[in-house]
Each structure stands twice: as C-alpha cells, then as structure tokens.
Design an enzyme around this catalytic site. Structure first.
Site, PDB file in Angstrom:
ATOM      1  N   ARG A   9       0.853  -1.201   0.000  1.00  0.00           N
ATOM      2  CA  ARG A   9       0.000   0.000   0.000  1.00  0.00           C
ATOM      3  C   ARG A   9       0.880   1.239   0.000  1.00  0.00           C
ATOM      4  O   ARG A   9       0.623   2.219  -0.680  1.00  0.00           O
ATOM      5  CB  ARG A   9      -0.950   0.000   1.218  1.00  0.00           C
ATOM      6  CG  ARG A   9      -1.709   1.326   1.333  1.00  0.00           C
ATOM      7  CD  ARG A   9      -2.969   1.267   2.192  1.00  0.00           C
ATOM      8  NE  ARG A   9      -2.898   0.422   3.335  1.00  0.00           N
ATOM      9  CZ  ARG A   9      -2.201   0.667   4.452  1.00  0.00           C
ATOM     10  NH1 ARG A   9      -1.486   1.784   4.554  1.00  0.00           N
ATOM     11  NH2 ARG A   9      -2.198  -0.184   5.447  1.00  0.00           N
ATOM     12  N   TYR A  33     -16.828  16.946 -15.119  1.00  0.00           N
ATOM     13  CA  TYR A  33     -17.220  15.532 -15.128  1.00  0.00           C
ATOM     14  C   TYR A  33     -18.214  15.287 -13.968  1.00  0.00           C
ATOM     15  O   TYR A  33     -17.954  15.680 -12.828  1.00  0.00           O
ATOM     16  CB  TYR A  33     -15.973  14.647 -14.995  1.00  0.00           C
ATOM     17  CG  TYR A  33     -16.334  13.212 -14.735  1.00  0.00           C
ATOM     18  CD1 TYR A  33     -17.142  12.509 -15.637  1.00  0.00           C
ATOM     19  CD2 TYR A  33     -15.918  12.553 -13.586  1.00  0.00           C
ATOM     20  CE1 TYR A  33     -17.509  11.203 -15.390  1.00  0.00           C
ATOM     21  CE2 TYR A  33     -16.286  11.239 -13.341  1.00  0.00           C
ATOM     22  CZ  TYR A  33     -17.086  10.582 -14.246  1.00  0.00           C
ATOM     23  OH  TYR A  33     -17.472   9.292 -13.995  1.00  0.00           O
ATOM     24  N   ASP A  86      -7.324  18.859 -13.921  1.00  0.00           N
ATOM     25  CA  ASP A  86      -7.661  17.531 -14.421  1.00  0.00           C
ATOM     26  C   ASP A  86      -7.213  17.484 -15.885  1.00  0.00           C
ATOM     27  O   ASP A  86      -7.815  18.132 -16.747  1.00  0.00           O
ATOM     28  CB  ASP A  86      -9.175  17.289 -14.290  1.00  0.00           C
ATOM     29  CG  ASP A  86      -9.570  15.860 -14.650  1.00  0.00           C
ATOM     30  OD1 ASP A  86      -8.915  15.285 -15.540  1.00  0.00           O
ATOM     31  OD2 ASP A  86     -10.536  15.346 -14.071  1.00  0.00           O
ATOM     32  N   LYS A 104      -8.528   6.532 -19.078  1.00  0.00           N
ATOM     33  CA  LYS A 104      -8.869   7.059 -20.395  1.00  0.00           C
ATOM     34  C   LYS A 104      -7.657   6.959 -21.337  1.00  0.00           C
ATOM     35  O   LYS A 104      -7.224   5.874 -21.630  1.00  0.00           O
ATOM     36  CB  LYS A 104      -9.382   8.498 -20.231  1.00  0.00           C
ATOM     37  CG  LYS A 104     -10.516   8.607 -19.179  1.00  0.00           C
ATOM     38  CD  LYS A 104     -11.721   7.842 -19.581  1.00  0.00           C
ATOM     39  CE  LYS A 104     -12.834   7.670 -18.564  1.00  0.00           C
ATOM     40  NZ  LYS A 104     -12.821   8.222 -17.274  1.00  0.00           N
TER      41      LYS A 104
HETATM   42  N1  PLP Z   1     -11.993  13.175 -14.610  1.00  0.00           N
HETATM   43  C1  PLP Z   1     -12.519  13.143 -15.836  1.00  0.00           C
HETATM   44  C2  PLP Z   1     -12.338  14.318 -16.750  1.00  0.00           C
HETATM   45  C3  PLP Z   1     -13.259  12.034 -16.270  1.00  0.00           C
HETATM   46  O1  PLP Z   1     -13.795  12.016 -17.505  1.00  0.00           O
HETATM   47  C4  PLP Z   1     -13.442  10.939 -15.376  1.00  0.00           C
HETATM   48  C5  PLP Z   1     -14.223   9.753 -15.781  1.00  0.00           C
HETATM   49  O2  PLP Z   1     -14.886   9.742 -16.807  1.00  0.00           O
HETATM   50  C6  PLP Z   1     -12.875  11.008 -14.094  1.00  0.00           C
HETATM   51  C7  PLP Z   1     -12.150  12.124 -13.753  1.00  0.00           C
HETATM   52  C8  PLP Z   1     -13.023   9.865 -13.131  1.00  0.00           C
HETATM   53  O3  PLP Z   1     -12.162   8.818 -13.465  1.00  0.00           O
HETATM   54  P1  PLP Z   1     -12.446   7.252 -13.235  1.00  0.00           P
HETATM   55  O4  PLP Z   1     -13.645   6.873 -14.039  1.00  0.00           O
HETATM   56  O5  PLP Z   1     -11.166   6.616 -13.677  1.00  0.00           O
HETATM   57  O6  PLP Z   1     -12.695   7.070 -11.774  1.00  0.00           O
END
Ligand code: PLP
Length: 386
Positions: free
Chosen positions: A46, A98, A170, A195
């Site tokens: 961890r 998101y 992000d 992604k």
């Molecule tokens: N940030 C963005 C811009 C996203 O599109 C997403 C998910 O679609 C996330 C964060 C969250 O990521 P995860 O689905 O890997 O938990």
C-alpha cells in the site's frame, strides 16, 4: 529526451537483476527486511510497490512534477486530493465538469465540510466574486468534459497564486503528451488514467502528480493513509498502454478533426464542440498552451428525436460510457456521465437532451464516417416515418 522516447521507454531500463525490458509485475504485498531497522525501500505494497513506483516515477517526469501517486481510479485520485483540505475549506471549480467529480464534491465532501462553488474558470471576475476567506484552491478541467471549454491555464494559475490558492488541473483529456499544466503554473495534476493513458478500455486507474516538496510529502501520507492505491497488475497494464500514447493521440486527433469537420457540414447537426475547429472560442488558447487536440468532442443535434435511433444504429462505434480508448465510443451525457448534475445546472451549461459525446478511436476514419453517416440516415428515415 523527447516525450515520445520517454513514453516508449517507461520501465525498460529499471530492472537491474535480469535486464527484463518489460518491467515485471511485483505481485507481493510484503517485502522481507534484511535486519531490524533495515528495509529494501519496500515494506508493504500500500505504501510502495516496485511496479507501481516505476509507473509513478514515469508519471512525475512526464508531467514535470516532483512526485506522482497511482490510484485505483480517477475518482480515488480526486478523493485523495480532496482529503488534503480540511473542514471549512472552500474550492472554486470548473462549471462544466465531469459528473462524478461534481457528485464527489456535493454528495461526499460537503458532508465533511469542504464546499465548492462552480464557475467558468476563464472568468477571472466571476472567480474573484466567489472568493471567500476560506477558499483554498481552484480545480480546473480543460478542455471540460463534455463541452470542451478551454481555460487559459497560465492566466488562471497566476491569478490563483496571487490569491494564495492552489491550482489543481484535471488533465485527463489532453494527457502530458499534449499539455503539461505544471509547466503553466499548476500545483497538482490529476488524471483518470482509465482514459487516454491506459488507452485500451481495459484498466481503471488514476494518477496524481504534485509540484513542491511539502505538497508531495503530504500527498504521500494521504495516498498511504487512504489506501486507494493501484495494484501491481494494473500498474503494469497502465505502463504498457502509456508506451504507445504518442502514436495513439496523433491518430485520435487526426480522426476527431476529420469527423468533426464532416459533422459541421451535416444538416442534422446544430453545433460541434471541438477546440481544433477554428470557430471554437478556445481555439487560440488551446493552440498556445497545448501541442495538439484531444480525441473527444461533443455535438448537438437540431432535433432530440435523433438521439435514440443514432445510438441504436451505430455499429462500429459502441454506445458505451467512457472515453480515450482505441475503440470509438459514443455517450449520451445527460443520461449517463452527467446524470448526477441537477437538470437546471446541466441545461444552463449546455448539457441538454440533444448533446452526444463522441470519443473517437483509432479505427480508419472512413469507416467511422461511414458508420456515423448510416446511423444519421437511418435516424432521419425513422423520424420522417413517425
Ligand atoms: N476526470 C474526468 C475528466 C473524467 O472524464 C473521469 C471519468 O470519466 C474522471 C475524472 C473519473 O475517473 P475514473 O472513471 O477513472 O474514476
């Protein structure tokens, strides 16, 4: 070294015993101590795992940060970052966001006394008007998901610094191959590595990259304390995906540009939201602060009745809820990714019942256009017969 070479070589010169070119998966939770008071540098997975460490070193280097932390998902990464803040703290956050990040802030963090205000993060006056004594950070998505709004990161990071705020970006949609927010002044970068970084719709992962010694130390404590860490198998899969990031992003943006141009001319389409298009309001800023465009865009139909038949008729493109993989996926944000955002906020931003989001894969562009074209034709026919 150029980023293409850094990516292709992730982990390849790190295994000293056998010289394995592909860094091994250290599927072990515990590590033997040589003696009392001694450690190999690895004690318990961890806290630190050799496979995850190679990934984290690569991520820190790619994003020009000081440290990186691999998490079990993008949401786990965001939760770990939000745990940096304390009860009573306030954040300024991108308005077009998101839906899962919004849900985490509104359903979870609010209960722990961390609140958020949402604003177009290009609007410095709007952000200034939201400043409170307890405001600690700005959280930016650029481009935003799904409307592809672009924030001038350098400008906002400078403003945030002048107010004593941290900037968190992000960077899921552009990846360090196309944009490096820390070089533009950000303190923390977060990724849904599920992604583009993973790139194959097969691994769920998140990454945090920090700039600065104190912040990096604190994030290491939070990462270990919360424990939403990425396992060694998934760390390996993510690195495997990242090796081809440069090639994939080139193809994603080539395909997305061609298809967005095709849709712009289509009579059923009202608008296409893609920063590579010259008329996009963020086009110039995007060109200045990034070396290219992402492979995802959204488009608004003139008539909401097209949505259901298009999603039923696409064949090569899958109707599925993710983005950034080699396979093309189409999503209906209002009912899927952004369903947790209240309807009035969603509609005010532009995430309405006529908006579709298209994560363009790396298939041949002519096959993708043919699939879209037949789905649009079939939808038109059904509407005319109603
Ligand atoms: N940030 C963005 C811009 C996203 O599109 C997403 C998910 O679609 C996330 C964060 C969250 O990521 P995860 O689905 O890997 O938990």
């Amino acid at each position: 070294m150029k980023i293409e070479s850094q990516l292709a070589q992730i982990g390849s010169i790190k295994e000293p015993v056998t010289g394995a070119v592909s860094f091994p998966v250290y599927q072990s939770t515990a590590f033997r101590h040589p003696q009392l008071g001694q450690s190999t540098g690895f004690d318990y997975s961890r806290t630190k795992n050799p496979t995850r460490s190679v990934l984290e070193e690569a991520a820190a280097q790619l994003e020009s940060g000081d440290a990186a932390f691999a998490c079990s998902s993008g949401m786990a990464a965001l939760q770990t970052i939000f745990a940096y803040f304390s009860q009573g703290d306030h954040l300024i956050v991108s308005l077009d966001l998101y839906g899962g990040t919004y849900r985490l802030l509104e359903r979870v963090m609010k209960r722990f006394g961390v609140t958020a205000s949402y604003v177009d993060t290009n609007d410095i006056d709007g952000m200034s008007s939201l400043l409170q004594e307890n405001t600690k950070a700005v959280l930016i998505e650029t481009p935003t998901n799904p409307l592809m709004m672009i924030t001038d990161l350098e400008r906002v990071c400078n403003w945030a610094k002048s107010k004593g705020l941290l900037t968190i970006v992000d960077n899921t949609l552009l990846t360090p191959y196309l944009q490096r927010p820390i070089e533009l002044g950000a303190d923390i970068v977060v990724h849904s590595a599920t992604k583009y970084l993973g790139g194959h719709n097969d691994v769920l992962a998140g990454l945090i990259v920090t700039k600065g010694e104190e912040l990096s130390k604190e994030m290491a404590i939070l990462h270990n304390s919360i424990g939403a860490v990425l396992g060694p198998q998934d760390s390996w899969l993510l690195m495997r995906g990242m090796k081809t990031l440069a090639l994939r992003m080139e193809r994603h943006q080539f395909n997305a540009t061609k298809i967005s141009e095709y849709l712009m001319e289509h009579p059923a389409i009202e608008e296409v939201y893609y920063p590579a298009l010259k008329h996009h309001p963020g086009h110039d800023v995007q060109n200045r602060q990034s070396s290219g465009n992402t492979g995802i865009f959204s488009f608004r139909l003139k008539d909401a009745r097209y949505v259901e038949p298009i999603l039923r008729h696409i064949k090569l493109i899958a109707f599925a809820e993710s983005l950034g993989g080699v396979e093309s996926l189409m999503t209906y944000p209002a009912m899927q990714t952004h369903a947790d955002i209240p309807e009035e906020i969603r509609k005010a931003v532009g995430v309405d019942d006529r908006l579709l989001r298209f994560s363009v894969g790396i298939e041949h562009v002519e096959d993708l256009i043919a699939d879209l074209s037949q789905a649009l034709d079939a939808a038109k026919l059904e509407i005319e017969e109603q």
